[in-house]
Design a protein around this motif. Structure first.
Motif, PDB file in Angstrom:
ATOM      1  N   ASN A  91       0.770  -1.292  -0.104  1.00  9.35           N
ATOM      2  CA  ASN A  91       0.001   0.098   0.010  1.00  9.35           C
ATOM      3  C   ASN A  91       0.848   1.410   0.060  1.00  9.35           C
ATOM      4  O   ASN A  91       0.231   2.080  -0.316  1.00  9.35           O
ATOM      5  N   ALA A  92       2.037   1.297   0.609  1.00 12.94           N
ATOM      6  CA  ALA A  92       3.054   2.396   0.498  1.00 12.94           C
ATOM      7  C   ALA A  92       3.040   3.236  -1.017  1.00 12.94           C
ATOM      8  O   ALA A  92       3.279   2.451  -1.750  1.00 12.94           O
ATOM      9  N   GLY A  93       2.907   4.453  -0.791  1.00 14.06           N
ATOM     10  CA  GLY A  93       3.144   5.096  -2.083  1.00 14.06           C
ATOM     11  C   GLY A  93       3.244   6.576  -1.654  1.00 14.06           C
ATOM     12  O   GLY A  93       2.561   7.073  -0.691  1.00 14.06           O
ATOM     13  N   ILE A  94       3.645   7.346  -2.768  1.00 17.03           N
ATOM     14  CA  ILE A  94       3.920   8.502  -2.610  1.00 17.03           C
ATOM     15  C   ILE A  94       3.575   9.397  -3.928  1.00 17.03           C
ATOM     16  O   ILE A  94       3.620   8.803  -4.993  1.00 17.03           O
ATOM     17  N   ALA A  95       3.262  10.548  -3.977  1.00 16.36           N
ATOM     18  CA  ALA A  95       2.760  11.242  -5.343  1.00 16.36           C
ATOM     19  C   ALA A  95       3.565  12.701  -4.993  1.00 16.36           C
ATOM     20  O   ALA A  95       3.861  13.196  -3.969  1.00 16.36           O
TER      21      ALA A  95
END
Length: 255
Positions: A91-95
């Motif tokens: 689930n880890a994520g960045i934008a």
């Protein structure tokens, strides 16, 4: 509660808030023992408090998913604590905070940072987690994609590229490990009201209004709504589902 994850151990990245925190709570309520994993140690500690408050069992693991040694150690710590591993939820994520940034404007360093967390992180968790799923006799992997992989939606070029790549990686893994009893699916949320999207509002204050108006259901999702879809994919209820892209977007991609 049906206890749909009774006896299972789940490894959830990005668990310090948003969808990851919601999944940790939902999975634990359904009987899973949860490793809540995040680079934000304070946030993941709060997730553990909420899980235990809800009667669940979980451990906090401080980990940068783009760092291979940290991922290896996190997987090992999970197995040491709970004896096995059945579910990987990447689930880890960045934008980029500026969701309208163009490829010309995006710095190489920012491109690589987003690639490392979103795509490399998914690869590393699968690389080191899959052997444990095999030892456990199979399991479920949920990789987080996005509607940004399916339509031209805001998010920035590196973010969109990672989400498209995650879908391709998911299909590859599903075909490769099916005979080992491992199912691999991608979950593609639309607009979800999380700390990440809240931070984007500092650059684009009208994000909530515009995204809600673009969504046929007329609103963004709460993190728990996405966690419930992940729960289905993690559970035996989805036993014949693999290599799929499950879209949870309030109808965004149909208009």
């Amino acid at each position: 509660m049906l206890k749909r994850l009774e006896g299972k151990v789940a490894f959830i990245t990005g668990a310090a808030g948003g969808q990851g925190r919601a999944a940790a709570i939902v999975f634990a309520r359904e009987g899973a023992k949860v490793a809540a994993v995040d680079v934000d140690a304070q946030g993941v500690d709060e997730t553990i408090r909420l899980v235990k408050e809800a009667g669940g069992e979980a451990i906090a693991i401080h980990c940068d998913v783009s760092n291979e040694e940290q991922v290896k150690a996190a997987i090992a710590k999970t197995v040491e604590a709970f004896g096995k591993l059945n579910i990987l939820y990447n689930n880890a994520g960045i934008a980029h905070r500026n969701i309208f940034i163009t490829v010309e404007e995006l710095d190489v360093e920012e491109w690589e940072k987003i690639q490392n967390v979103n795509l490399k992180g998914t690869y590393l968790v699968c690389k080191h987690g899959i052997p444990e799923l095999v030892r456990a006799g199979g399991g479920s992997i949920i990789n987080t994609a996005s509607t940004a992989a399916l339509i031209n939606s805001p998010g920035g070029p590196s973010y969109s590229a990672t989400k498209g790549a995650i879908i391709s990686l998911t299909r590859h893994l599903a075909a490769t490990y099916a005979k080992k009893g491992i199912r691999v699916n991608a979950l593609a949320p639309g607009y979800v009201k999380t700390p990440m999207t809240k931070a984007m509002e500092e650059v684009f204050p009208d994000l909530d209004r515009v995204a809600s108006e673009a969504t046929p259901l007329g609103r963004g999702a709460d993190p728990e709504e996405i966690a419930n879809v992940a729960l289905f994919l993690a559970s035996d209820e989805s036993s014949f589902v693999t290599g799929a892209v499950i879209v949870a977007d309030g109808g965004l991609t149909i208009v």
